[in-house]
Design a protein around this motif. Structure first.
Motif, PDB file in Angstrom:
ATOM      1  N   ALA A 146     -48.589  -0.475  42.732  1.00 50.58           N
ATOM      2  CA  ALA A 146     -48.505  -0.549  41.118  1.00 50.58           C
ATOM      3  C   ALA A 146     -48.004  -1.763  40.816  1.00 50.58           C
ATOM      4  O   ALA A 146     -48.491  -2.227  39.579  1.00 50.58           O
ATOM      5  CB  ALA A 146     -47.563   0.597  40.884  1.00 50.58           C
ATOM      6  N   ARG A 147     -47.201  -2.544  41.447  1.00 46.45           N
ATOM      7  CA  ARG A 147     -46.707  -3.985  41.147  1.00 46.45           C
ATOM      8  C   ARG A 147     -47.461  -4.895  41.641  1.00 46.45           C
ATOM      9  O   ARG A 147     -47.181  -6.153  41.091  1.00 46.45           O
ATOM     10  CB  ARG A 147     -45.360  -3.945  41.794  1.00 46.45           C
ATOM     11  CG  ARG A 147     -44.243  -3.108  41.210  1.00 46.45           C
ATOM     12  CD  ARG A 147     -42.870  -3.810  41.630  1.00 46.45           C
ATOM     13  NE  ARG A 147     -42.757  -3.989  43.125  1.00 46.45           N
ATOM     14  CZ  ARG A 147     -42.062  -2.780  43.988  1.00 46.45           C
ATOM     15  NH1 ARG A 147     -41.826  -1.770  43.515  1.00 46.45           N
ATOM     16  NH2 ARG A 147     -42.207  -3.188  44.956  1.00 46.45           N
ATOM     17  N   GLY A 148     -48.707  -4.479  42.061  1.00 45.16           N
ATOM     18  CA  GLY A 148     -49.573  -5.661  42.496  1.00 45.16           C
ATOM     19  C   GLY A 148     -49.266  -6.399  43.789  1.00 45.16           C
ATOM     20  O   GLY A 148     -49.826  -7.528  43.993  1.00 45.16           O
ATOM     21  N   GLU A 149     -48.414  -5.996  44.499  1.00 45.30           N
ATOM     22  CA  GLU A 149     -47.839  -6.603  45.779  1.00 45.30           C
ATOM     23  C   GLU A 149     -48.882  -6.476  46.764  1.00 45.30           C
ATOM     24  O   GLU A 149     -48.450  -7.030  47.958  1.00 45.30           O
ATOM     25  CB  GLU A 149     -46.587  -6.201  45.999  1.00 45.30           C
ATOM     26  CG  GLU A 149     -45.602  -6.525  45.068  1.00 45.30           C
ATOM     27  CD  GLU A 149     -44.181  -6.051  45.138  1.00 45.30           C
ATOM     28  OE1 GLU A 149     -43.817  -5.444  45.986  1.00 45.30           O
ATOM     29  OE2 GLU A 149     -43.176  -6.331  44.305  1.00 45.30           O
ATOM     30  N   VAL A 150     -49.641  -5.384  46.980  1.00 45.94           N
ATOM     31  CA  VAL A 150     -50.395  -5.098  48.072  1.00 45.94           C
ATOM     32  C   VAL A 150     -51.715  -4.475  47.608  1.00 45.94           C
ATOM     33  O   VAL A 150     -51.969  -4.375  46.388  1.00 45.94           O
ATOM     34  CB  VAL A 150     -49.947  -3.827  49.004  1.00 45.94           C
ATOM     35  CG1 VAL A 150     -48.543  -4.148  49.595  1.00 45.94           C
ATOM     36  CG2 VAL A 150     -49.910  -2.496  48.201  1.00 45.94           C
ATOM     37  N   THR A 151     -52.724  -5.209  48.114  1.00 44.24           N
ATOM     38  CA  THR A 151     -54.202  -4.811  47.544  1.00 44.24           C
ATOM     39  C   THR A 151     -54.675  -3.326  47.916  1.00 44.24           C
ATOM     40  O   THR A 151     -54.099  -2.814  48.637  1.00 44.24           O
ATOM     41  CB  THR A 151     -55.179  -5.632  48.266  1.00 44.24           C
ATOM     42  OG1 THR A 151     -55.138  -5.349  49.732  1.00 44.24           O
ATOM     43  CG2 THR A 151     -54.623  -7.254  48.372  1.00 44.24           C
ATOM     44  N   VAL A 152     -55.728  -3.067  47.389  1.00 40.27           N
ATOM     45  CA  VAL A 152     -56.354  -1.786  47.294  1.00 40.27           C
ATOM     46  C   VAL A 152     -56.708  -1.531  49.050  1.00 40.27           C
ATOM     47  O   VAL A 152     -56.521  -0.538  49.529  1.00 40.27           O
ATOM     48  CB  VAL A 152     -57.731  -1.599  46.407  1.00 40.27           C
ATOM     49  CG1 VAL A 152     -58.167  -0.292  46.690  1.00 40.27           C
ATOM     50  CG2 VAL A 152     -57.242  -1.407  45.099  1.00 40.27           C
ATOM     51  N   GLY A 153     -57.341  -2.562  49.509  1.00 39.42           N
ATOM     52  CA  GLY A 153     -57.733  -2.691  50.787  1.00 39.42           C
ATOM     53  C   GLY A 153     -56.627  -2.321  51.769  1.00 39.42           C
ATOM     54  O   GLY A 153     -56.501  -1.365  52.667  1.00 39.42           O
TER      55      GLY A 153
END
Length: 293
Positions: A146-153
């Motif tokens: 949610a914070r953009g620290e990991v990718t969807v992949g």
């Protein structure tokens, strides 16, 4: 099945409470005198809250790098604890567990992730690994996504590794003669790891489990309910809109069978409105409580 009884815990209940296998508990008792059980009138060993505390402290010392013998000596040298006193060092997974798993999965290193999981499942019960490692990791993964620290992949990769590992523990879980549970996620709900975890723990308590899994059409859920007459139907969703779109079906199910709703998408208000039970605890605790009843 080992359980708790008045006056103490049988070894199976101690194992679940402390997150250590029965085999290891027996070894710690016989080799190091770590535990001090009493005997029931029937001759069974009964363990106290003091024993639970000692196992938790033993795990903490082992996690700090002590050998088993050194850890046991350290625990036994600590001030005596009364059964009513709160346990020091609440149950936690091995410190390297969540961190090691997170590092391996963030790097998309499936082999390293399975090595960590092998170590965890070798040292702890399935219930402890799920409750104290996997569920916290998945919550953290969702927050980081949610914070953009990991990718969807990365999120998909990690979820698939964990789900495949749990699914491998579930063959034949519809057999036996215990109560039957039907587990499903409503249409559109793709996150079924918590429901899978619930089913695993329930199966280990003697239940028969029919797992429909993610994105299950309600027509299929209702037809399966009619055909099998399960003792429990549980639906889990991470989004309240999944349940809102099927309220009429939920009402019908609740009129026919015992219906439970779980996951972040469920609520007391929703369950009351459709005549279902609301499950607010983690999947392991929820399954253990249901099995005890």
């Amino acid at each position: 099945m080992e359980t708790s009884v008045r006056g103490g815990l049988r070894i199976g209940a101690l194992s679940k409470r402390a997150g250590v296998s029965e085999h290891v508990l027996r070894a710690w008792e016989t080799r190091y005198g770590l535990l001090a059980p009493t005997r029931s009138s029937g001759g069974f060993r009964l363990y106290s809250e003091v024993d639970v505390h000692r196992v938790q402290r033993m795990r903490a010392y082992l996690a700090d790098g002590l050998s088993a013998a050194e850890a046991a000596r350290a625990v036994l040298a600590e001030p005596a604890m009364t059964p009513s006193a709160p346990a020091v060092g609440a149950l936690r997974a091995e410190p390297g567990g969540v961190a090691g798993l997170r590092a391996a999965l963030d790097e998309l290193d499936e082999r390293a992730a399975h090595v960590v999981l092998d170590q965890l499942f070798g040292a702890l019960t399935i219930e402890a690994v799920i409750r104290d490692v996997l569920i916290p990791y998945l919550h953290d993964l969702g927050d980081r996504w949610a914070r953009g620290e990991v990718t969807v992949g990365q999120e998909h990769f990690a979820s698939n590794v964990i789900r495949s590992r749990l699914a491998a523990l579930s063959p034949g879980w519809g057999g036996g003669h215990g109560p039957r549970a039907l587990l499903a996620c409503p249409p559109g709900e793709l996150h079924d790891i918590a429901l899978l975890s619930f089913g695993l723990v329930l199966r280990r308590s003697g239940w028969r489990v029919v797992f429909l899994g993610a994105d299950s059409p309600m027509n299929d859920v209702e037809r399966t309910t009619e055909a099998l007459a399960p003792d429990l139907v549980m639906l889990a969703a991470s989004d309240a809109t999944r349940f809102d779109s099927i309220r009429p079906e939920l009402v019908r199910l609740a009129r026919k069978r015992s219906l439970a709703l779980a996951g972040p998408g469920a609520s007391t208000e929703l369950a009351t409105a459709v005549g279902a039970q609301y499950v607010e605890t983690d999947p392991v605790t929820a399954a253990e409580r249901l099995a005890e009843r």
